[in-house]
Design an enzyme around this catalytic site. Sequence first.
Site, PDB file in Angstrom:
ATOM      1  N   ASP A 364       0.823  -1.214   0.000  1.00 18.33           N
ATOM      2  CA  ASP A 364       0.000   0.000   0.000  1.00 18.33           C
ATOM      3  C   ASP A 364       0.855   1.262   0.000  1.00 18.33           C
ATOM      4  OD1 ASP A 364      -2.314   1.517   0.127  1.00 18.33           O
ATOM      5  OD2 ASP A 364      -3.117   0.442   1.860  1.00 18.33           O
ATOM      6  N   GLU A 413      -5.784  -1.483  -6.589  1.00 16.41           N
ATOM      7  CA  GLU A 413      -6.847  -0.565  -6.185  1.00 16.41           C
ATOM      8  C   GLU A 413      -7.032   0.470  -7.295  1.00 16.41           C
ATOM      9  OE1 GLU A 413      -8.323   1.922  -2.266  1.00 16.41           O
ATOM     10  OE2 GLU A 413      -6.188   1.873  -2.729  1.00 16.41           O
ATOM     11  N   GLU A 419     -14.170   1.419   0.409  1.00 19.66           N
ATOM     12  CA  GLU A 419     -13.377   1.940   1.527  1.00 19.66           C
ATOM     13  C   GLU A 419     -13.759   3.379   1.874  1.00 19.66           C
ATOM     14  OE1 GLU A 419      -8.775   3.318   1.748  1.00 19.66           O
ATOM     15  OE2 GLU A 419      -9.101   1.225   1.202  1.00 19.66           O
TER      16      GLU A 419
END
Length: 598
Positions: A364, A413, A419
């Site tokens: 991430d 993503e 989210e």
Amino acid sequence: MIRNSFLLTLTLLWLCAPSIKAQSMASPDENLTIQVKGKGLTVYWQQQPILDIPTVSDNPLSPELAGQVTADYRMLTGKRLNCTNKANEYRSGNLILRVYNDGIAFRYAAKTGETVYRIPEGTRRWMQQWCDSYEGFFPLATTCKVEPVPSYSGISKTDEGWNNRWGYPALLEPKDNIFVLLTEANIERGQSASYLMNDGELFRVVPAEQNTESASDHTPWHIAIIGSLADVVESTLVTDVSEPSKITDTSWIQPGVASWIYWAYNHGSNNYDIIRKYVDMAATLHLPYILIDAEWDEMQNGKTIEEAVNYAKEQGVRPLIWYNSSVGWVDGAPGPKFRLNKAEDREKEFAWCERIGVAGVKIDFFSGDDQRNMDYCQDLLESAARHHLLVNFHGATIPRGWQRTWPNLMTTEGVYGAEWYNNVPTFTNKAASHNATLPFTRNVIGPMDYTPCTFSDSQHPHITSLAHELALTVLFESGLQHLADRPESFLSQPQQVQDFLGQLPTAWDETRLLSGYPGESVVIARRSGKTWYVAGINGTDNPHSLAFATDFLKDSAQQMTLFADSEQGGWSIHSIQELPAAVVCQPRGGFIICIQTK
């Protein structure tokens, strides 16, 4: 380079010698033609001018037919496992141009080359303002004069205050029911990705980083997918032009569905007891994976990540774990950090993951499209493959074909997904329309880790229906499909819904767009083996009958089950005898039809 049934066999058949000069260029089926226009090109679809590219060369073009390029390869994930395509290839100076039946791809046989697209004012478009995470909306517009979104990183404005920096992909409708989707593919080491920077109607392709030290003697491919909406949605052009798989043995690469902790708690995975709940949910629903998210390096309850991994394995669930890339958000961000940046540290960490039984990694917080990020992503994919680890890039750039070159890349993503119910109230009212736009934009180019299927609420409520949420698990293609909701929500659903989730494929033999229009509705059929899944959603605030073609179903059906919304807001689940040509959806509603064929 390894060549087997999972790889592309790319052959260049030299059709003529010497080369033939061609002022007019055409696709193999002649639906797409291109006329030279000085230093640029005009692209026609069925004899209608569709795309003006006023600049592709420093000099007047004199294209020559070089031959025909054939792609025939197998994917492990995606909208179609067996991919084939064919193009006529032309060359002019340092320009290499391929004309496919479903679009064009061109690049420069040099490290740089200037590309300018003209997007006339009045053209309907769905374009995302650029930000380094690609987490934005694709609102319908007919002008480039759009105010910048204040919260986006990398804002660039004209003197008049309009946004002028745009990310891929960009969907255009230059003529009624004829579409163009602009993007790029096959970023290699030493290259940066690019974005679009406009001055009025002219949109320049701008590398994120200039003058990079690249070993490549060419640029990435610039792509325009062209045709009907079905041509765009079903296209594999992004992977068609990308490098074949660099992984010899792919038997360990298994797509699947995962339980995911973060959404329900707006927090990472440092609570061992909560991890156990999600492992137990995955086991009950027969999901193959659980994602143990951030902060596992600070495990509470006197436990360790090794104990969490072992618990998952004991229940027959394969664990995935999270890492901070440590090139983007670092200060104040969760960990573990700085474990992957150096080659020797990365190898040690991934070897440890493999040894304790971790199946994959979610990495991430990257920091954009420059060469450092592009090289780092490819280093991560290569190292992960050596240790039999699946990869999920988060807070990262969009797919540009790496899912073919490194088939352990399961998903990325690069999308404004579920989210965001945790972050701001904006998504509540925009989600339905946004969801009905993504299959025509972001998801066309590659896997999308939207984290769908939120039956309950998190920090901010959702107003999409139950069947709408379930339909997203089919509409949104992702090699790893992370279910966002909490265990008690999934386990309180009807048994048919639980069974559906436990049997859900995440790689598809084929994909068909049956109907829809960006922001309004979409109906897609995907096949896995002998089972078809027809999923549709209503992106509007009013009841809507979603009509769709049914001629995709060639084999007779043994059993069909319809998952829909009741008028009271609950489930309506029942067997049906015939495939309907339309389903009435509630406001922001949806449906799925599961079809078992003989």
